[in-house]
Design a protein around this motif. Sequence first.
Motif, PDB file in Angstrom:
ATOM      1  N   PRO A  60     -57.142  47.352 -44.040  1.00 23.24           N
ATOM      2  CA  PRO A  60     -58.173  46.811 -43.141  1.00 23.24           C
ATOM      3  C   PRO A  60     -58.644  47.814 -42.088  1.00 23.24           C
ATOM      4  O   PRO A  60     -59.750  47.707 -41.569  1.00 23.24           O
ATOM      5  CB  PRO A  60     -57.481  45.611 -42.493  1.00 23.24           C
ATOM      6  CG  PRO A  60     -56.444  45.180 -43.493  1.00 23.24           C
ATOM      7  CD  PRO A  60     -55.960  46.441 -44.127  1.00 23.24           C
ATOM      8  N   THR A  61     -57.807  48.800 -41.794  1.00 26.22           N
ATOM      9  CA  THR A  61     -58.120  49.807 -40.784  1.00 26.22           C
ATOM     10  C   THR A  61     -58.854  51.022 -41.362  1.00 26.22           C
ATOM     11  O   THR A  61     -59.090  51.991 -40.652  1.00 26.22           O
ATOM     12  CB  THR A  61     -56.827  50.296 -40.130  1.00 26.22           C
ATOM     13  OG1 THR A  61     -55.941  50.743 -41.170  1.00 26.22           O
ATOM     14  CG2 THR A  61     -56.164  49.175 -39.347  1.00 26.22           C
ATOM     15  N   LEU A  62     -59.166  50.989 -42.644  1.00 30.82           N
ATOM     16  CA  LEU A  62     -59.879  52.040 -43.365  1.00 30.82           C
ATOM     17  C   LEU A  62     -59.003  53.217 -43.768  1.00 30.82           C
ATOM     18  O   LEU A  62     -59.508  54.210 -44.322  1.00 30.82           O
ATOM     19  CB  LEU A  62     -61.105  52.542 -42.578  1.00 30.82           C
ATOM     20  CG  LEU A  62     -62.123  51.467 -42.185  1.00 30.82           C
ATOM     21  CD1 LEU A  62     -63.269  52.077 -41.375  1.00 30.82           C
ATOM     22  CD2 LEU A  62     -62.665  50.763 -43.423  1.00 30.82           C
ATOM     23  N   PHE A  63     -57.690  53.145 -43.502  1.00 27.39           N
ATOM     24  CA  PHE A  63     -56.788  54.145 -44.062  1.00 27.39           C
ATOM     25  C   PHE A  63     -56.690  53.915 -45.564  1.00 27.39           C
ATOM     26  O   PHE A  63     -56.536  52.769 -46.022  1.00 27.39           O
ATOM     27  CB  PHE A  63     -55.396  54.050 -43.438  1.00 27.39           C
ATOM     28  CG  PHE A  63     -55.272  54.782 -42.137  1.00 27.39           C
ATOM     29  CD1 PHE A  63     -54.897  56.120 -42.109  1.00 27.39           C
ATOM     30  CD2 PHE A  63     -55.554  54.140 -40.937  1.00 27.39           C
ATOM     31  CE1 PHE A  63     -54.798  56.792 -40.902  1.00 27.39           C
ATOM     32  CE2 PHE A  63     -55.457  54.813 -39.729  1.00 27.39           C
ATOM     33  CZ  PHE A  63     -55.078  56.151 -39.707  1.00 27.39           C
ATOM     34  N   ALA A  64     -56.793  54.997 -46.342  1.00 29.12           N
ATOM     35  CA  ALA A  64     -56.614  54.873 -47.778  1.00 29.12           C
ATOM     36  C   ALA A  64     -55.219  54.342 -48.062  1.00 29.12           C
ATOM     37  O   ALA A  64     -54.238  54.735 -47.414  1.00 29.12           O
ATOM     38  CB  ALA A  64     -56.801  56.238 -48.445  1.00 29.12           C
ATOM     39  N   GLN A  65     -55.132  53.425 -49.001  1.00 23.80           N
ATOM     40  CA  GLN A  65     -53.853  52.788 -49.290  1.00 23.80           C
ATOM     41  C   GLN A  65     -52.783  53.833 -49.598  1.00 23.80           C
ATOM     42  O   GLN A  65     -53.014  54.786 -50.338  1.00 23.80           O
ATOM     43  CB  GLN A  65     -53.989  51.830 -50.482  1.00 23.80           C
ATOM     44  CG  GLN A  65     -54.783  50.577 -50.164  1.00 23.80           C
ATOM     45  CD  GLN A  65     -54.847  49.609 -51.337  1.00 23.80           C
ATOM     46  OE1 GLN A  65     -54.298  49.861 -52.402  1.00 23.80           O
ATOM     47  NE2 GLN A  65     -55.524  48.496 -51.129  1.00 23.80           N
ATOM     48  N   GLY A  66     -51.612  53.642 -48.978  1.00 22.28           N
ATOM     49  CA  GLY A  66     -50.485  54.528 -49.221  1.00 22.28           C
ATOM     50  C   GLY A  66     -50.525  55.828 -48.451  1.00 22.28           C
ATOM     51  O   GLY A  66     -49.720  56.718 -48.719  1.00 22.28           O
TER      52      GLY A  66
END
Length: 383
Positions: A247-253
């Motif tokens: 949700p914070t726009l960090f790419a997953q993982g």
Amino acid sequence: MSGLDRITIVGASLAGLRAVQALRREGFEGDVTLVGAETHVPYNRPPLSKSVLRGDDDVTLPGAEELGDQWLRGRQAVHLDVRSRTVTLDDGAELGYDGLVIATGARPRQLDGVRRLRTIDDALALRAELESGHEHVVVIGGGFIGGEVASTARQLGRKVTLVDAAPYPMHAGLGEEASRWLAAHHERNGVELVSQARVTAVDGGLVLLSDGRSLAADLVVGGMGVVPNTEWLDGALAVNDGVLCEPTLFAQGTENIVAAGDLARWPHGLFGGEMVRVEHWSNANEQGAVAAHNLLAGPENAQPFLEVPNFATHVHGARIQTAGLPHLADSASIVTGSPEEDRFAVAFTRDGVLVGAVAVNSPKELIKLKRAITARETAARDA
């Protein structure tokens, strides 16, 4: 986020530019490297299908002049190695990073013999074609790009046929009432509509349709949607119709990679965590800055991206705006005006809660409905 001395931003259009500006605004003192596939200074894309085709070359994007020459033009990323924290470019150069912003956008779906419209060079080439005297233009796809090209071509006095797979243009995004109105609006302005048909090929001056028909055309323009530019990320990040993000726009993982713009796909907190990918100007404008801010803050202090998706288009002089995600709705109702007046607004609800809005020549009503969507109000009349 501690340890960020080098930030690389891949993608030098709107989202990438806003990321650079946000880093500077927040006082980041490390090295920033911006990579852009085009040689042009970042520019405004919405005019490409409208005023540029009519001869106006002003595509100025405020803030682009701040970049100067300290960025890599005409270069594309071809590989990402998250272990070594490097981005490989098409000339073989490797860029190291501590933090990475991915903003490589999307490209048009293509068909042989069909003009595309995504870049300023595409627009200038299409303008030259329109000025060369082609009389009959066939536009494939009734979305906002296709609709704007059809509208502009009619303003230029060209005969226009619009081919779309849906029952009415923009049916999925506008819903039944507004898309039915849009179909009639196109026809009143001289556009011939061919609905519920797909183009299978363009053979010389013929456009071949899935129902066996063929259309004669002097010029064929595509507005068939886009594909996220994520191939260079295969094997490095989770990718599925875009870069899958938190949700914070960090790419997953990841803890040091964010995504923004047309290729970012994230669970939207206002819509029950529905995974969304938004291809419009306002999203890239807002998301680039938020992604950069969150990258500096780090995952633990980052804020979710909760802006309500919205876009606007002008077709044959009418202003059409949307907010939220109308396609999620289980119910829709006209809350002001009427299609017969060419001025109305539609509220879309799911389980009684507003999730979307469409407004035709009703900008003030759209603002009210957008606020109501943000507040998760339970009835259109509360707007």
